[in-house]
Structures are given as structure tokens and as C-alpha cells.
Scaffold this active site. Structure first.
Site, PDB file in Angstrom:
ATOM      1  N   TYR A 134       2.375   2.863   0.388  1.00 27.93           N
ATOM      2  CA  TYR A 134       1.791   1.966  -1.010  1.00 27.93           C
ATOM      3  C   TYR A 134       1.818   0.705  -0.535  1.00 27.93           C
ATOM      4  O   TYR A 134       2.647  -0.047  -0.067  1.00 27.93           O
ATOM      5  CB  TYR A 134       2.625   2.133  -2.249  1.00 27.93           C
ATOM      6  CG  TYR A 134       2.051   1.185  -3.535  1.00 27.93           C
ATOM      7  CD1 TYR A 134       1.101   1.723  -3.954  1.00 27.93           C
ATOM      8  CD2 TYR A 134       2.890   0.098  -3.938  1.00 27.93           C
ATOM      9  CE1 TYR A 134       0.571   1.092  -5.372  1.00 27.93           C
ATOM     10  CE2 TYR A 134       2.346  -0.644  -4.849  1.00 27.93           C
ATOM     11  CZ  TYR A 134       1.385  -0.133  -5.675  1.00 27.93           C
ATOM     12  OH  TYR A 134       0.817  -0.760  -6.713  1.00 27.93           O
ATOM     13  N   ASP A 191       2.761  -4.093   6.795  1.00 26.57           N
ATOM     14  CA  ASP A 191       3.157  -4.439   5.525  1.00 26.57           C
ATOM     15  C   ASP A 191       4.685  -4.257   5.258  1.00 26.57           C
ATOM     16  O   ASP A 191       5.155  -3.371   5.100  1.00 26.57           O
ATOM     17  CB  ASP A 191       2.478  -3.307   4.416  1.00 26.57           C
ATOM     18  CG  ASP A 191       2.641  -3.673   2.980  1.00 26.57           C
ATOM     19  OD1 ASP A 191       3.292  -4.821   2.882  1.00 26.57           O
ATOM     20  OD2 ASP A 191       2.329  -3.021   2.139  1.00 26.57           O
ATOM     21  N   LYS A 231       8.403  -9.566  -2.526  1.00 25.93           N
ATOM     22  CA  LYS A 231       9.469  -9.384  -2.991  1.00 25.93           C
ATOM     23  C   LYS A 231      10.601 -10.377  -2.872  1.00 25.93           C
ATOM     24  O   LYS A 231      10.776 -11.385  -3.139  1.00 25.93           O
ATOM     25  CB  LYS A 231       9.939  -7.828  -2.458  1.00 25.93           C
ATOM     26  CG  LYS A 231       9.059  -6.731  -2.996  1.00 25.93           C
ATOM     27  CD  LYS A 231       9.627  -5.461  -2.824  1.00 25.93           C
ATOM     28  CE  LYS A 231       8.555  -4.442  -3.182  1.00 25.93           C
ATOM     29  NZ  LYS A 231       8.469  -3.734  -4.522  1.00 25.93           N
TER      30      LYS A 231
HETATM   31  N1  PLP Z   1       3.308  -3.108  -0.297  1.00 25.32           N
HETATM   32  C1  PLP Z   1       4.618  -2.597  -0.209  1.00 25.32           C
HETATM   33  C2  PLP Z   1       4.957  -1.905   1.127  1.00 25.32           C
HETATM   34  C3  PLP Z   1       5.225  -2.641  -1.567  1.00 25.32           C
HETATM   35  O1  PLP Z   1       6.222  -1.706  -1.519  1.00 25.32           O
HETATM   36  C4  PLP Z   1       4.529  -3.115  -2.556  1.00 25.32           C
HETATM   37  C5  PLP Z   1       5.170  -2.714  -3.873  1.00 25.32           C
HETATM   38  O2  PLP Z   1       6.052  -2.194  -4.064  1.00 25.32           O
HETATM   39  C6  PLP Z   1       3.290  -3.738  -2.481  1.00 25.32           C
HETATM   40  C7  PLP Z   1       2.646  -3.726  -1.377  1.00 25.32           C
HETATM   41  C8  PLP Z   1       2.519  -4.499  -3.576  1.00 25.32           C
HETATM   42  O3  PLP Z   1       3.314  -5.412  -4.044  1.00 25.32           O
HETATM   43  P1  PLP Z   1       3.306  -6.033  -5.455  1.00 25.32           P
HETATM   44  O4  PLP Z   1       3.836  -4.866  -6.598  1.00 25.32           O
HETATM   45  O5  PLP Z   1       3.978  -7.162  -5.705  1.00 25.32           O
HETATM   46  O6  PLP Z   1       1.834  -6.296  -5.735  1.00 25.32           O
END
Ligand code: PLP
Length: 464
Positions: free
Chosen positions: A151, A274, A302
């Protein structure tokens, strides 16, 4: 000892959920919070401190969600609270540059050698969305490779076969995403280099980037293959053999991720790590440090915001300088680099830098103790579990395993997970309310929380 927990009272939470349902779809502002995958109404949180959250009915829980990752130093960590308070006295936002942005950037660059320049945004979604745009502009190509169960936020092209809430609710992608957009995303099984090589062979000049959660967290925790077993035999034969020595000298043993790096270089695509979840969690320099990775672009979120809304995308200067106002790639944000968020980030990352050894050895030891302890209780109760853990992020999958990719994770007995989740909640332990999420802990968790969690699990497994 009785395996029955006295049922917790949730009267106020129920009432608050009913009121919220009048205003928000499902009563929530992010789907997994609705607890649909585990049943029962979600407790409403009133406050949190250290390793504990307290709900609207006064129930106290050991927290293994940590706001989905950011709370590595525990809730309401005094230096973070004080930094936010100090910054707020100077006004919450200006829409103009402040010194605090470079203060935080300096710290991020020190932790992430792959990041030469960066931009702050307000969420992980914005970070990955912007990184993809940049990769497309840099390569003049359109196709993105992602991995099933990963995700990367909810931008259209990244929802294809996504993890987290998308996997939790069994949705293959999302309505409202035009097929022309979804068609530009190739979703492949994680931990399978052969599949990636085949995709590059089929589209040698069309793939702009690979985006990967270097350690998957959003299908539950799935680590990358280590060692030569991670390679498709044909890949080993054709190119890996000559280059293996050189890689091992530079990239260590993380062969799956090293293979992704190699293939992106070979085919002129960008490699995007990511690290929104893994950044500052599995090590100060995230998975990049743990596995000696050198991606073109990195996305963070985060922990970097200390609980306030912050995302980062950054990487090689030659790409980052393509952004407006220097270059033709447009990207902007009214609240980007927000001073309160910068203050929380500086306090958090600063603390992690200054107490690096102590923090990461402590959370590794605490996570190991709780992970092993609960796994042993499952074994004693003849409950089939497969646990995956990297540092202070982990998942107990309700399947015999191994869990190497989303297909394996999807074999989990999600109903059994739901019962376990509810039984733990009744015993004062708040786990992520989905099989397809990782649990986290931080420096505020200690021996008392570990023992209470193991005891709760012992009862929960017997009650199930
Ligand atoms: N990338 C990863 C690996 C994530 O775990 C998340 C959210 O859990 C995101 C992107 C998206 O971040 P946000 O919820 O701050 O938009």
C-alpha cells in the site's frame, strides 16, 4: 485461571460511533478505523500516554498500533509535546519558509544518504504520488511496477492490488479509478524477481519506476528474501553471477531488493523505496540502512512527523531539481513544511539520532519478547500461527505459513484473527484491527506490557 475476560463497557464509544455515522461514511475518516474486519464497535480514544491509550469509557489498553507507526517514542512524549507547544505560540502556519524546514531536512539527510534533496508534503499519499510523477517526468515513461499487497497511499494508480484497508475489505482496487490509469500499473508478487524481470523484458522502454515497501507492512509484515534463494534461477544465470561479488561488497545480503535495484538500473527505470512505514522504524535510516539500499527516490511519513501530518519525498538531486520552481514538474502544498509538524519531526528525529543505539536495541528486545512470547502461547494452545517480524514491526498470520507474499498472507483465517483481536481487546490489548496490518511498539513499552500481553494472549487463545 479463568479464560473469560469481564466484558469491557463501551457505552460512550457506542454513542460516539452512532453520532459519527451521521457525519462520516462508516463513522470514520479512514476505513480500517471502523473495525469492520474484526467485528464490534471501535473504541473512541480520549487520550494516550506512553504505551497506553484510554478510550471514552475509561478503558485502558496497551497500544500496538501507535497511530499506525509514528509513535515510536510513545504517546505524548514530553519533548515532542513541548516542541509543538513552543511552535504553536508563534502561529500554526505562515505559507512562507521557516528555518525549521531545513533543520528537519538536515536531520533526514544525515539518516538517509540516498536523499540529497527532498520536499515536505502532508501525507504519505502525497509523497508517493509526487515521487511517481517525478519518475514519469524523469524517464518520459508511463508504467509503474508495484507489488501485490503493498500500500502506497490512495492515489489512483497505486490502489491496484493494494494492501492495508484495500486488502482488509477484499477490494481488488477501487471504484472511481479509470481503467486507463489502472492500466499503467503492473502489480507483481512480492519476493519474486523473476516476475519483475519478465515485466521489464515485456516492456523494456516503458517502465518509469518500481515502487516497493522494502519490508511489506501493509499486507501484514513480510520481510524481503535474503540470500541467493531470492533470485530467480535464470536471473542468477544470466547476469547475477558476474555482478554478485560487486553487489555483496556494497549491498550486503538483501538480494531481493538488490535485484530490484539492479533491474531498474539495467532498464533505465527509477527505484523508489516507500519507507513511509519502515523509515526510522527498522533502523534510524530505515530499510535503506538495514539493507544498504541506494534508491533513486525515497518516500517517508509517519515517524518523520512525530504524529503530525508530514510526508517526504526525496532522493537524487538530478531528479529533485526537476521540480518547480527549478524544473517542469509541478508539485505544491498550502501546509507543506508546516511549522508545528516540523517541530514535532525535529523533536522526534533528534531524539532518535541522539539515542540511536539505546532506542533501536530497546525496541528490538521488547518486540522480540512480545512476539516470541505470544507465538509460544499459540503453540501451547495448538493455534496455527505464522509470525513475521522485523525489529519493532510484526504480524501474526493465522495460517501455517510461510508468508512470503500477499498470496500467502491471504491464506490467513481472518475470522480467527478477528476473534483473537476481540479477545485481546477485551483483555486490554489493542492490536491493529486487520490481519493485513503490522503491529508496532515503541520505547514506552517495557517488561510489564510484554508480560501483560503474553498473559492476555494465553487467555485469548484458550478462549478462542
Ligand atoms: N506508504 C506506506 C508504506 C504506508 O504504510 C502508507 C500508510 O499507511 C502510505 C504510503 C500512505 O500514507 P498516508 O496514510 O499518510 O497517506
Amino acid at each position: 485461571m479463568s479464560t473469560k475476560a469481564a466484558p469491557l463497557v463501551h457505552t460512550r464509544s457506542h454513542a460516539l460511533q452512532q453520532r459519527a455515522e451521521r457525519y462520516f461514511p462508516g463513522g470514520v475518516n479512514s476505513p480500517v478505523r471502523a473495525f469492520r474486519a474484526v467485528g464490534g464497535a471501535p473504541p473512541f480514544v480520549e487520550r494516550a500516554e506512553g504505551a497506553y491509550v484510554v478510550d471514552a469509557d475509561g478503558n485502558r489498553y496497551i497500544d500496538y498500533v501507535g497511530s499506525w507507526g509514528p509513535m515510536i517514542l510513545g504517546h505524548a512524549f514530553p519533548p515532542v509535546v513541548e516542541a509543538i507547544e513552543r511552535a504553536a505560540r508563534n502561529s500554526a502556519s505562515f505559507g512562507a519558509s521557516t528555518a525549521s524546514e531545513a533543520d528537519l531536512a538536515e536531520r533526514i539527510v544525515a539518516c538517509y544518504p540516498a536523499i540529497e534533496k527532498m520536499r515536505f508534503v502532508s501525507s504519505g499519499t502525497e509523497a508517493t504520488m509526487s515521487a511517481i510523477r517525478l519518475a514519469r517526468a524523469a524517464t518520459g515513461r508511463k508504467i509503474i511496477i508495484k507489488f501485490e499487497g503493498c500500500y502506497h497511499g490512495h492515489a489512483d494508480g497505486l490502489l491496484v492490488k493494494a494492501g492495508s484497508g484495500v486488502a482488509t475489505f477484499g477490494i481488488p482496487g477501487s471504484a472511481g479509478v479509470p481503467e486507463e490509469i489502472a492500466g499503467l500499473t503492473i502489480a507483481l508478487p512480492y519476493n519474486d524477481l523473476g516476475a519483475v524481470e519478465a515485466a521489464f523484458a515485456a516492456h523494456p522502454d516503458a517502465i518509469a519506476a518500481i515502487i516497493v515497501e522494502p519490508i511489506v507492512g501493509n499486507a501484514g509484515c513480510i520481510p524481503p528474501h535474503l540470500g541467493p534463494a531470492g533470485f530467480a534461477p535464470e536471473l542468477v544465470d544470466r547476469m547475477h553471477r558476474q555482478q554478485r561479488k560487486a553487489w555483496e561488497a556494497t549491498v550486503g545480503p538483501a538480494d531481493y531488493l538488490a535485484g530490484l535495484r539492479l533491474l531498474t538500473r539495467q532498464y533505465g527505470a527509477l527505484f523508489i523505496c516507500d519507507e513511509v512505514m519502515t523509515g526510522f522504524r527498522v533502523a534510524l535510516g530505515g530499510a535503506c540502512e538495514l539493507y544498504s539500499l541506494d534508491p533513486d527516490l525515497v518516500t517517508l511519513g509517519k515517524i518523520v512527523g512525530g504524529g503530525l501530518p508530514v510526508g517526504v519525498f526525496g532522493g537524487k538531486q538530478k531528479y529533485m531539481d526537476m521540480l518547480a520552481p527549478l524544473g517542469p514538474v509541478y508539485q505544491a502544498g498550502t501546509l507543506s513544511g508546516n511549522p508545528l509538524a516540523m517541530a514535532a519531526g525535529i523533536a522526534t528525529i533528534g531524539y532518535l539520532q541522539e539515542h540511536k543505539t539505546e532506542v533501536y536495541s530497546r525496541i528490538e528486545a521488547t518486540a522480540r519478547a512480545v512476539f516470541d512470547g505470544v507465538s509460544q502461547e499459540a503453540q501451547k494452545a495448538n493455534v496455527v500461527l505464522c509470525g513475521n517480524r522485523v525489529g519493532a514491526m510484526w504480524t501474526w498470520f493465522f495460517t501455517g505459513g510461510p508468508v512470503r507474499n500477499y498470496e500467502d498472507a491471504a491464506k490467513s483465517d481472518t475470522a480467527a484473527f478477528g476473534r483473537f483481536h476481540r479477545a485481546m481487546l477485551d483483555r486490554g490489548v489493542w492490536l491493529p484491527p486487520s490481519q493485513f496490518e503490522a503491529a508496532f511498539l515503541g520505547t514506552a513499552h517495557g517488561e510489564a506490557e510484554v508480560q501483560a500481553t503474553i498473559e492476555a494472549a494465553k487467555e485469548a487463545f484458550r478462549a478462542a
